[in-house]
Design a protein around this motif. Structure first.
Motif, mmCIF file in Angstrom:
data_model
loop_
_atom_site.group_PDB
_atom_site.id
_atom_site.type_symbol
_atom_site.label_atom_id
_atom_site.label_comp_id
_atom_site.label_asym_id
_atom_site.label_seq_id
_atom_site.Cartn_x
_atom_site.Cartn_y
_atom_site.Cartn_z
ATOM 1 N N PRO A 204 0.816 -1.230 0.000
ATOM 2 C CA PRO A 204 0.000 0.000 0.000
ATOM 3 C C PRO A 204 0.839 1.265 0.000
ATOM 4 C CG PRO A 204 -0.121 -1.111 2.130
ATOM 5 C CD PRO A 204 0.551 -2.058 1.189
ATOM 6 N N HIS A 205 1.996 1.225 0.647
ATOM 7 C CA HIS A 205 2.905 2.380 0.641
ATOM 8 C C HIS A 205 3.358 2.697 -0.783
ATOM 9 C CE1 HIS A 205 6.543 4.751 1.310
ATOM 10 N NE2 HIS A 205 7.235 3.813 0.691
ATOM 11 N N PHE A 206 3.825 1.684 -1.493
ATOM 12 C CA PHE A 206 4.396 1.925 -2.820
ATOM 13 C C PHE A 206 3.322 2.140 -3.866
ATOM 14 C CE2 PHE A 206 6.930 1.369 -6.584
ATOM 15 C CZ PHE A 206 8.165 1.860 -6.210
ATOM 16 N N MET A 224 4.021 -1.760 -13.343
ATOM 17 C CA MET A 224 3.457 -1.543 -12.017
ATOM 18 C C MET A 224 1.947 -1.794 -12.055
ATOM 19 S SD MET A 224 5.634 -0.950 -9.709
ATOM 20 C CE MET A 224 7.393 -0.625 -9.576
ATOM 21 N N LEU A 225 1.393 -2.162 -10.930
ATOM 22 C CA LEU A 225 -0.005 -2.576 -10.885
ATOM 23 C C LEU A 225 -0.969 -1.543 -11.478
ATOM 24 C CD1 LEU A 225 -1.721 -4.983 -9.936
ATOM 25 C CD2 LEU A 225 -2.078 -3.757 -7.780
ATOM 26 N N PRO A 226 -0.829 -0.232 -11.197
ATOM 27 C CA PRO A 226 -1.759 0.725 -11.807
ATOM 28 C C PRO A 226 -1.679 0.746 -13.324
ATOM 29 C CG PRO A 226 -0.582 1.736 -9.981
ATOM 30 C CD PRO A 226 0.100 0.441 -10.275
ATOM 31 N N VAL A 227 -0.508 0.453 -13.881
ATOM 32 C CA VAL A 227 -0.324 0.467 -15.328
ATOM 33 C C VAL A 227 -0.964 -0.766 -15.962
ATOM 34 C CG1 VAL A 227 1.388 0.456 -17.195
ATOM 35 C CG2 VAL A 227 1.807 1.798 -15.116
ATOM 36 N N VAL A 228 -0.759 -1.913 -15.341
ATOM 37 C CA VAL A 228 -1.203 -3.180 -15.931
ATOM 38 C C VAL A 228 -2.654 -3.495 -15.594
ATOM 39 C CG1 VAL A 228 -0.813 -5.672 -15.931
ATOM 40 C CG2 VAL A 228 1.131 -4.105 -15.931
ATOM 41 N N ALA A 229 -3.030 -3.346 -14.328
ATOM 42 C CA ALA A 229 -4.368 -3.746 -13.879
ATOM 43 C C ALA A 229 -5.336 -2.581 -13.766
ATOM 44 C CB ALA A 229 -4.266 -4.469 -12.541
ATOM 45 N N GLY A 230 -4.821 -1.351 -13.806
ATOM 46 C CA GLY A 230 -5.678 -0.182 -13.692
ATOM 47 C C GLY A 230 -5.784 0.341 -12.271
ATOM 48 N N GLU A 231 -6.313 1.545 -12.155
ATOM 49 C CA GLU A 231 -6.387 2.207 -10.854
ATOM 50 C C GLU A 231 -7.360 1.513 -9.905
ATOM 51 O OE1 GLU A 231 -6.967 6.367 -10.807
ATOM 52 O OE2 GLU A 231 -5.264 6.809 -12.113
ATOM 53 N N LYS A 232 -8.489 1.059 -10.414
ATOM 54 C CA LYS A 232 -9.494 0.451 -9.541
ATOM 55 C C LYS A 232 -8.937 -0.781 -8.839
ATOM 56 C CE LYS A 232 -14.205 -1.384 -9.451
ATOM 57 N NZ LYS A 232 -15.429 -1.692 -10.254
ATOM 58 N N ALA A 233 -8.272 -1.656 -9.585
ATOM 59 C CA ALA A 233 -7.690 -2.864 -9.000
ATOM 60 C C ALA A 233 -6.600 -2.505 -7.991
ATOM 61 C CB ALA A 233 -7.119 -3.751 -10.097
ATOM 62 N N THR A 234 -5.818 -1.475 -8.301
ATOM 63 C CA THR A 234 -4.750 -1.048 -7.388
ATOM 64 C C THR A 234 -5.328 -0.533 -6.081
ATOM 65 O OG1 THR A 234 -3.377 -0.455 -9.295
ATOM 66 C CG2 THR A 234 -2.729 0.436 -7.150
ATOM 67 N N ARG A 235 -6.380 0.265 -6.180
ATOM 68 C CA ARG A 235 -7.020 0.805 -4.972
ATOM 69 C C ARG A 235 -7.600 -0.319 -4.108
ATOM 70 N NH1 ARG A 235 -7.582 6.307 -5.639
ATOM 71 N NH2 ARG A 235 -7.190 7.037 -7.755
ATOM 72 N N THR A 236 -8.161 -1.326 -4.754
ATOM 73 C CA THR A 236 -8.693 -2.472 -4.018
ATOM 74 C C THR A 236 -7.576 -3.212 -3.299
ATOM 75 O OG1 THR A 236 -10.497 -2.725 -5.615
ATOM 76 C CG2 THR A 236 -9.985 -4.623 -4.225
ATOM 77 N N GLN A 237 -6.453 -3.403 -3.978
ATOM 78 C CA GLN A 237 -5.324 -4.100 -3.369
ATOM 79 C C GLN A 237 -4.746 -3.309 -2.199
ATOM 80 O OE1 GLN A 237 -3.817 -7.224 -4.117
ATOM 81 N NE2 GLN A 237 -5.778 -7.477 -5.175
ATOM 82 N N ILE A 238 -4.691 -1.997 -2.326
ATOM 83 C CA ILE A 238 -4.229 -1.156 -1.213
ATOM 84 C C ILE A 238 -5.108 -1.377 0.008
ATOM 85 C CG2 ILE A 238 -4.161 1.243 -0.399
ATOM 86 C CD1 ILE A 238 -3.096 2.043 -3.134
ATOM 87 N N LEU A 239 -6.388 -1.407 -0.191
ATOM 88 C CA LEU A 239 -7.332 -1.597 0.908
ATOM 89 C C LEU A 239 -7.182 -2.981 1.532
ATOM 90 C CD1 LEU A 239 -9.582 -0.429 2.567
ATOM 91 C CD2 LEU A 239 -11.210 -1.065 0.767
ATOM 92 N N ILE A 240 -7.001 -4.001 0.718
ATOM 93 C CA ILE A 240 -6.829 -5.362 1.235
ATOM 94 C C ILE A 240 -5.594 -5.452 2.121
ATOM 95 C CG2 ILE A 240 -6.260 -7.733 0.567
ATOM 96 C CD1 ILE A 240 -8.041 -7.327 -1.902
ATOM 97 N N GLN A 297 -1.571 11.763 0.518
ATOM 98 C CA GLN A 297 -1.678 11.731 1.976
ATOM 99 C C GLN A 297 -1.368 10.345 2.515
ATOM 100 O OE1 GLN A 297 -5.670 13.215 2.614
ATOM 101 N NE2 GLN A 297 -4.945 15.304 2.990
ATOM 102 N N LEU A 298 -1.883 9.316 1.851
ATOM 103 C CA LEU A 298 -1.602 7.947 2.292
ATOM 104 C C LEU A 298 -0.122 7.636 2.179
ATOM 105 C CD1 LEU A 298 -2.403 5.124 3.209
ATOM 106 C CD2 LEU A 298 -2.953 4.566 0.822
ATOM 107 N N PHE A 299 0.502 8.041 1.071
ATOM 108 C CA PHE A 299 1.925 7.784 0.893
ATOM 109 C C PHE A 299 2.737 8.483 1.988
ATOM 110 C CE2 PHE A 299 6.060 9.111 -0.895
ATOM 111 C CZ PHE A 299 6.617 7.861 -1.099
ATOM 112 N N GLY A 300 2.440 9.759 2.242
ATOM 113 C CA GLY A 300 3.168 10.495 3.274
ATOM 114 C C GLY A 300 2.952 9.894 4.651
ATOM 115 N N TYR A 301 1.696 9.539 4.952
ATOM 116 C CA TYR A 301 1.412 8.959 6.267
ATOM 117 C C TYR A 301 2.064 7.584 6.425
ATOM 118 C CZ TYR A 301 -0.965 6.777 10.161
ATOM 119 O OH TYR A 301 -1.221 6.116 11.350
ATOM 120 N N SER A 302 2.145 6.822 5.339
ATOM 121 C CA SER A 302 2.721 5.483 5.437
ATOM 122 C C SER A 302 4.175 5.525 5.909
ATOM 123 C CB SER A 302 2.620 4.758 4.093
ATOM 124 O OG SER A 302 3.433 5.371 3.105
ATOM 125 N N VAL A 303 4.912 6.548 5.501
ATOM 126 C CA VAL A 303 6.295 6.698 5.974
ATOM 127 C C VAL A 303 6.302 7.045 7.456
ATOM 128 C CG1 VAL A 303 8.441 7.990 5.699
ATOM 129 C CG2 VAL A 303 7.066 7.414 3.680
#
Length: 321
Positions: A204-206, A224-240, A297-303
């Motif tokens: 989720p950080h990366f 990268m996942l957003p390029v290959v699978a799209g933003e929706k799939a990436t957002r779902t994976q971040i949440l998981i 915000q998520l990226f900054g907070y993850s660090v």
């Protein structure tokens, strides 16, 4: 990918004054220490040093301060060597990405072979020093972490699979394990959990970063996942992964390896991480000009999350409640 040396002169456009560093022959002078230091990715190294130090300090056994400093130095230098090898291999890719174009190799401030030799030398030196001064188990894990990042992730996974950062996340998860082993001389469940926390934190950080630099990765052909699978799939994976991280982060407290300071901190920090991930995971972009504020915000907070979580682990060790 062609591994030829990048040009050692800087391009000029009409009307611009020549770069003051250019010699009379039009080439750049030899790289200085700042270029070699930049190869070690110092911003990334700061997190490596911190988590390695926290693993060492949280361990139940103490070692002499000089040996402790040596162990952390080896972790830092080993990480820097792996980063240099990463940039040596990816110089062409870095040149095509806005986020990395200013690095020494894309800018032509040094030869590729210099970066490669520097990376190999300090990587080997860090492992040798760790083995001689601290122990060969810690040295072996350090060596594995270097090879994992420089070869398994950089050369094999990153250009081939959108799961690159999931599998490759193990490279950044080694420092607390190495620090713990440096102090105790053995592996136990607690440092394995610290490894697992960083391992599950990494995607989720990366991916939060990858969402707002997706065009860079697409331009250079990195899947990268957003390029290959799209933003929706990436957002779902971040949440998981954020959901999985919550109970995992509390496990050190649950098994008795950490106390209430860590446990309460883990719950609060991970709930906030999850809340930010929900915003990203359920969000629909409104258009190409979207500022991507929740993702940033998520990226900054993850660090911040990792710094505070591991800091709480050390505080729990020295300030028991």
């Amino acid at each position: 990918m062609t591994k030829q040396a990048l040009p050692r002169s800087l391009p000029q456009t009409g009307g611009e004054s020549p770069d003051p560093r250019l010699t009379a022959s039009g080439s750049l002078p030899p790289a200085d220490w700042r270029d070699f230091f930049a190869l070690t990715k110092p911003r990334v190294m700061s997190l490596v040093i911190f988590t390695g130090l926290c693993g060492l300090l949280a361990a139940p056994e103490r070692i002499h301060p000089v040996l402790a400093f040596t162990a952390i130095l080896c972790i830092a230098v080993g990480a820097g060597g792996a980063a240099a090898l990463n940039q040596w291999w990816e110089a062409d890719i870095d040149a095509g990405m806005k986020r990395t174009a200013a690095r020494p190799l894309p800018q032509g401030r040094m030869h590729r072979t210099d970066a490669r030799d520097f990376g190999v030398a300090i990587s080997a030196g860090s492992v040798l020093l760790m083995g001689l001064a601290i122990g060969w188990l810690a040295a072996a894990i350090l060596a594995v972490s270097i090879v994992y990042y420089a070869v398994v992730y950089t050369i094999w996974l990153k250009p081939r699979t959108p799961q690159n950062i999931v599998i490759g996340g193990g490279a950044g998860a080694f420092p607390p394990l190495i620090g713990w082993v440096a102090a105790t001389g053995h592996i136990s469940l607690m440092p394995v959990l610290l490894f697992a926390i960083i391992f599950f934190w990494t995607p989720p950080h990366f991916w939060a970063l990858a969402l707002f630099v997706k065009s860079d990765y697409a331009k250079v052909g990195i899947p990268m996942l957003p390029v290959v699978a799209g933003e929706k799939a990436t957002r779902t994976q971040i949440l998981i992964y954020a959901v999985l991280l919550l109970p995992l982060s509390v496990l050190p407290w649950w098994i008795g390896g950490a106390g209430a300071i860590y446990g309460i901190s883990a719950v609060v920090l991970s709930l906030l991480f999850l809340a930010l991930s929900v915003r990203v995971g359920l969000r629909q972009r409104t258009g190409p000009d979207d500022t991507m504020k929740p993702e940033k915000q998520l990226f900054g907070y993850s660090v911040l999350y990792l710094f505070v979580l591991f800091g709480a682990l050390v505080a729990d060790r020295f300030l028991p409640m």
